[in-house]
Motif scaffolding. Structure first.
Motif, PDB file in Angstrom:
ATOM      1  N   ALA A  48      -4.962   9.556   2.101  1.00 56.84           N
ATOM      2  CA  ALA A  48      -5.371  10.962   2.187  1.00 56.84           C
ATOM      3  C   ALA A  48      -4.164  11.883   2.254  1.00 56.84           C
ATOM      4  O   ALA A  48      -4.216  13.034   1.790  1.00 56.84           O
ATOM      5  N   GLY A  49      -3.053  11.364   2.788  1.00 57.25           N
ATOM      6  CA  GLY A  49      -1.853  12.191   2.920  1.00 57.25           C
ATOM      7  C   GLY A  49      -1.305  12.694   1.611  1.00 57.25           C
ATOM      8  O   GLY A  49      -0.571  13.689   1.578  1.00 57.25           O
ATOM      9  N   ILE A  50      -1.668  12.044   0.530  1.00 52.97           N
ATOM     10  CA  ILE A  50      -1.156  12.484  -0.766  1.00 52.97           C
ATOM     11  C   ILE A  50      -1.682  13.871  -1.120  1.00 52.97           C
ATOM     12  O   ILE A  50      -1.075  14.602  -1.900  1.00 52.97           O
ATOM     13  N   GLY A  51      -2.800  14.250  -0.517  1.00 54.96           N
ATOM     14  CA  GLY A  51      -3.366  15.571  -0.766  1.00 54.96           C
ATOM     15  C   GLY A  51      -2.535  16.704  -0.210  1.00 54.96           C
ATOM     16  O   GLY A  51      -2.810  17.878  -0.494  1.00 54.96           O
ATOM     17  N   THR A 106     -10.658  12.343   0.484  1.00 59.65           N
ATOM     18  CA  THR A 106     -10.993  13.738   0.769  1.00 59.65           C
ATOM     19  C   THR A 106      -9.699  14.544   0.858  1.00 59.65           C
ATOM     20  O   THR A 106      -8.736  14.129   1.499  1.00 59.65           O
ATOM     21  N   GLY A 107      -9.697  15.690   0.233  1.00 55.32           N
ATOM     22  CA  GLY A 107      -8.494  16.507   0.206  1.00 55.32           C
ATOM     23  C   GLY A 107      -7.646  16.311  -1.033  1.00 55.32           C
ATOM     24  O   GLY A 107      -6.648  17.018  -1.241  1.00 55.32           O
ATOM     25  N   PHE A 108      -8.028  15.341  -1.896  1.00 53.69           N
ATOM     26  CA  PHE A 108      -7.261  15.130  -3.133  1.00 53.69           C
ATOM     27  C   PHE A 108      -7.279  16.389  -3.993  1.00 53.69           C
ATOM     28  O   PHE A 108      -6.339  16.668  -4.733  1.00 53.69           O
ATOM     29  N   GLY A 109      -8.342  17.152  -3.895  1.00 51.54           N
ATOM     30  CA  GLY A 109      -8.453  18.386  -4.676  1.00 51.54           C
ATOM     31  C   GLY A 109      -7.481  19.473  -4.261  1.00 51.54           C
ATOM     32  O   GLY A 109      -7.389  20.512  -4.925  1.00 51.54           O
ATOM     33  N   ASN A 110      -6.714  19.235  -3.162  1.00 53.46           N
ATOM     34  CA  ASN A 110      -5.703  20.208  -2.756  1.00 53.46           C
ATOM     35  C   ASN A 110      -4.480  20.189  -3.663  1.00 53.46           C
ATOM     36  O   ASN A 110      -3.599  21.045  -3.538  1.00 53.46           O
ATOM     37  N   GLN A 145       0.822  -1.193   0.000  1.00 55.69           N
ATOM     38  CA  GLN A 145       0.000   0.000   0.000  1.00 55.69           C
ATOM     39  C   GLN A 145       0.865   1.255   0.000  1.00 55.69           C
ATOM     40  O   GLN A 145       1.966   1.261   0.552  1.00 55.69           O
ATOM     41  N   ILE A 146       0.351   2.309  -0.623  1.00 52.71           N
ATOM     42  CA  ILE A 146       1.032   3.601  -0.531  1.00 52.71           C
ATOM     43  C   ILE A 146       0.785   4.128   0.883  1.00 52.71           C
ATOM     44  O   ILE A 146      -0.360   4.335   1.282  1.00 52.71           O
ATOM     45  N   PRO A 147       1.828   4.351   1.671  1.00 53.70           N
ATOM     46  CA  PRO A 147       1.617   4.719   3.067  1.00 53.70           C
ATOM     47  C   PRO A 147       1.177   6.165   3.252  1.00 53.70           C
ATOM     48  O   PRO A 147       1.439   7.016   2.401  1.00 53.70           O
TER      49      PRO A 147
END
Length: 929
Positions: A208-211, A232-236, A181-183
């Protein structure tokens, strides 16, 4: 020892050991004596900058890392091989290590001591084994890390050490066997601008951290097994320009992408997304490419989509979209591909668009004449009406017109004869009327005419008999009258259907065959002495008809004699050239690898007794060196080498500087830089004023074509067939994806896949290959179709354009050969049908699909064979955009790998005229070109 060709290697090596830049130890910042060497003010070497210099050999890290002031090694994109030794640990001052795009082997040593390293680039360099991820913990200054496209051992989880490299702005880890998994900790890498994790074995949800990676401009996640929704937050990720998460198992809606205002390229195809496409996508002012095919999207396309930027490409096929097509997608005239297949669009086609499908209506307007580059006009199976405007003749690039099953009426414009490139004309199932224009006979490229199911009247034009390449003519179910023109007897038709008209008179004897019998039914006035379903002709009718046929045959016979004489002369000149050994006073030998022979060893062996093959561009010879090593030498034809003695005084003879052929230049340009186990090795070229020789490794087991189809065929178990398919796919993947400038082969076929002594495949014969130029689009337009019948992608016939997806189609045909044991063209497939059509016709049930699997494949492996067949069908999709990339093909083949590979091969003793010897794995059979 490394061989440096651009400067004096002995002097350089001496000074590397002395740590200085000049033989006398002068202090200078840049060496005046040695290219690519930079020194500090004390005269000590600080940088070795030698990328793309055709360097070959093994790097002496013991000497290089003896340079205590060395801060930079940049030797990417060369021909280096061997391993990186443990001596690398002594390069403790290194800040930049770039060895990418070479042909190293073995594993990467521990990097723990390189604490000052800021740039580490080892991508596409042949490394394998475990990568020392642990040592990255100590490389806290790393800003650029590129390890992709190497065959590292599969990791048990995403390397946690990467998450501590918080200075990284570039991370390229595609296709390097990362699993897990991507951590969430990816959020630590806040400086990242480029993150590429595609072609791995990643699963689970996008964290979610990817955002939090707000500087990210490129995110590549395609071809993994990712699931779930966009977090959630990907749009950042408001700096994101290129985003590709295609070929995963992602789901949910696309609403999280609405804030990504800078998107230029969006690829999410082959997932499970649902819901509407956000209307905000129509406000993306930089968007140029959208690929969302094979999802479950609903609702309309945003009506402003493509109206801002130079919108070039959209594929939303295989969804559940409805409503009208956005009117301004082609507003700026840059649209190259519009694919909206298998949806439920309605309404009229926007005036700016030229290619479309679905239930459209209305007329074709006169401004179609402005589409100067239009090659295919496909409006079939819609509700278009009205007359065909005469301005269609101004679309000079038209190759195919497909208007079948609409409501068109009126006459065919008499100006249609101006379409000199037109090869197919399908007007069946409309309401066209009037006479078939004589000018149609001026469309000299026509191969297929279908005007059936209309209301055409009058005579069949005599001019149709002058179409030199016409193969199929269907004028059935019209109101045509008069006699069948004798001029049609000159045609070599495989299909002729004139049924259900009002024709009269005798059927020409050349058509009085059982194969054409049904094509004359429904014409009460026709007669024939040979066709029993027609009334017999009177004597006067027969005499008149026979006289006209006799005259036509005389003309055709004279033409055949002229062609035969020309071919005989050409072949005779070639034979004369073969019978005279090569004797030249001046030769130029250019090596691309370390050689153990010289030009005389090769030239003396180019004689008729060593000939092992002939091709369209030259002969192939087997050369056995004194040390027992074997070579294959291709003598490529040139105008000078064929007719130098016979046409010395001809003004058409090529000058010395032009004696090289395009095939020669293509092979040298391609193979001189290629280093891959599944691509044939080019050792050197040898040229003179009128002779071009290319020297290759000799592959004793011949070609895949020979082993599948010729007298030298062998019974190959499924394990071996799979191994050949997987190896050949990796060779093509390397050509398409392993270079900064991809190589497009253009003639992928089983006879160009050669087999070594261990039956491992090599992609060969690059005479038609093209290399994508820097900044190019990876696509060419040719006036003449290149390739081999049965392997050529269908779009090439009407666009004459070729790209990587053309190679993918051809490779799909090769996969079908391996599964079925059939040739690409077989009589049993039926007229005008190839292996792709035949396989597709067998997809109605599981039982009929199993029938296509070669009977020589064990029952145990037929399930595996059917899995490969599915990949082949995917590769041979008629729509190029629906075909996978070769990188994806390799991945799909890896997923269907048999449980056990035994590579057992025995000769097929049922093959007539073949040797009855047994051939074991690793043994040698008859050599083949």
């Amino acid at each position: 020892m490394i061989s440096f060709k651009c400067f004096r290697s002995s002097s350089l090596l001496f000074n590397i050991r002395k740590q200085t830049c000049s033989p006398h130890g002068h202090r200078k910042t840049k060496s005046a004596a040695f290219t690519g060497i930079v020194c500090n003010e004390n005269g000590f070497v600080t940088e070795i900058n030698l990328p793309q210099q055709q360097l070959q050999g093994v790097l002496p890290f013991d000497a290089i890392c003896g340079l205590r002031s060395l801060e930079k090694i940049s030797m990417g994109s060369n021909l280096l091989h061997g391993g990186i030794t443990e001596d690398l640990k002594h390069c403790t001052s290194l800040q930049v290590l770039d060895l990418g795009n070479n042909s190293f082997s073995g594993k990467v040593p521990d990097l723990f001591t390189l604490q000052k390293l800021k740039v580490l680039s080892l991508n596409t360099s042949g490394f394998s084994g475990p990568f020392p991820w642990k040592s990255l913990e100590n490389l806290t200054n790393l800003a650029f890390l590129s390890l992709g496209d190497n065959s590292f051992d599969v990791t048990s989880s995403f390397p946690a050490e990467l998450l501590k490299l918080d200075k990284l702005y570039w991370l390229y880890l595609s296709n390097c066997s990362i699993k897990g998994q991507i951590p969430e900790g990816i959020s630590n890498l806040t400086l990242l601008e480029n993150l590429e994790l595609s072609d791995n074995q990643l699963f689970g949800e996008i964290p979610a951290g990817i955002g939090k990676l707000s500087k990210l401009w490129q995110l590549e996640l395609y071809n993994n097994s990712l699931t779930g929704k966009f977090p959630t937050g990907f749009g950042n990720l408001t700096s994101l320009v290129n985003f590709d998460a295609s070929h995963n198992r992602l789901e949910g809606e696309l609403v999280e992408l609405k804030p990504l205002k800078l998107l230029a390229s969006l690829h999410l195809f082959e997932n499970q997304f649902t819901g509407d496409i956000p209307e905000e996508f129509g406000e993306l002012k930089y968007l140029e490419e959208v690929s969302l095919y094979t999802n479950k999207l609903t609702g309309p396309l945003p009506q402003k989509l493509g109206s801002w930027a130079d919108f070039a490409y959209i594929d939303v096929s295989e969804n559940f979209l409805t409503g009208p097509i956005p009117p301004d997608m082609c507003k700026n005239g840059k649209m190259t591909e519009l694919l909206i297949l298998q949806n439920s669009f309605t309404g009229q086609v926007p005036r700016k668009l030229c290619e479309f499908m679905n239930q459209f209506e209305g007329p074709v307007t006169p401004d179609i004449g402005n589409a100067k580059s239009l090659a295919l006009l496909n409006l079939a199976n819609n509700r278009f009406s009205g007359t065909l405007p005469s301005t269609i003749s101004q679309t000079s690039s038209l190759v195919s017109v497909q208007l079948s099953s609409n409501r068109f009426s009126g006459e065919i414009p008499s100006t249609i004869g101006e379409l000199k490139n037109l090869s197919s004309l399908y007007l069946t199932g409309n309401k066209f009327s009037g006479a078939i224009p004589d000018s149609l006979g001026l469309c000299a490229s026509l191969t297929d005419i279908n005007l059936s199911g209309n209301s055409f009247s009058g005579n069949i034009p005599e001019s149709l008999g002058s179409l030199p390449t016409l193969n199929s003519l269907n004028l059935s179910n019209n109101k045509l009258s008069g006699e069948i023109p004798v001029s049609l007897s000159r045609l070599k038709l495989s299909n002729l259907d004139l049924s259900n008209n009002q024709l009269s008179g005798p059927v020409p004897d050349s058509f009085s065959l059982e194969a054409f019998r049904e094509g004359f039914e429904g014409n009460p006035g026709l007669c024939s002495q040979n066709l029993k379903n027609l009334q017999p002709c009177s004597r006067n009718a027969r005499t008149s008809n026979q006289l006209r046929v006799f005259v036509s045959c005389i003309v055709a016979g004279l033409l055949v004699l002229v062609i035969f004489a020309g071919c005989f002369l050409f072949l005779k000149l070639r034979q004369n050239n073969l019978d005279h050994p090569l004797k030249q006073s001046s030769w130029n030998m250019k090596s691309f690898r370390i050689l153990s022979f010289n030009e005389s060893d090769v030239i003396d062996a180019i004689k008729s007794e060593n000939l092992i093959g002939k091709g369209g561009s030259g002969n192939v010879y087997k050369v056995v060196l004194d040390n027992g090593n074997e070579l294959a030498v291709k003598h490529i034809w040139t105008a000078n080498s064929i007719d130098r003695r016979s046409f010395r005084s001809s003004s058409a003879m090529l000058t010395k500087k032009n004696s090289r052929s395009p095939e020669y230049d293509a092979e040298v340009a391609t193979l001189s830089n290629v280093r891959h186990v599944n691509v044939v090795k080019l050792f050197c070229s040898i040229t003179s004023d009128d002779c071009n020789l290319l020297v290759y490794e000799y592959l004793p087991n011949g070609s895949l074509w020979d082993r599948l189809h010729s007298c030298h065929k062998v019974k190959m178990g499924w394990e071996l067939r799979y191994s050949i398919a997987a190896g050949a796919a990796k060779g093509l993947e390397y050509l398409h994806h392993g270079f900064d400038r991809p190589v497009i082969h253009r003639d992928v076929k089983s006879s160009n896949i050669l087999l070594d002594e261990e039956w491992k495949p090599r992609i060969a014969d690059f005479g038609l290959a093209k290399i994508v130029q820097a900044g190019g689009q990876g696509e060419w337009t040719n006036n003449v179709i290149a390739g081999t019948h049965g392997y050529i992608a269908p779009e090439y016939a009407y666009t004459c354009k070729v790209n990587e997806k053309s190679d993918v189609y051809s490779f799909g045909v090769v996969l079908m050969e391996l599964v079925t044991g059939k040739r690409p063209i077989e009589p049993e497939f039926g007229e005008n049908k190839d292996i792709v059509c035949w396989v597709c016709s067998k997809l109605e049930s599981k039982e009929s699909v199993i029938e296509v699997v070669d009977s020589n494949i064990s029952e145990v492996f037929k399930g595996d064979a059917m899995k490969m067949l599915r990949i082949a069908i995917h590769c041979t999709s008629r729509i190029p955009a629906l075909r996978p990339s070769m990188r994806m093909v390799v991945h799909m083949l890896e997923e269907v790998e048999p449980l056990q590979l035994t590579d057992v091969v025995v000769v097929d003793k049922a093959s007539a005229g073949c040797s009855k010897e047994k051939v074991n794995t690793g043994g040698k059979s008859d050599p083949s070109s």
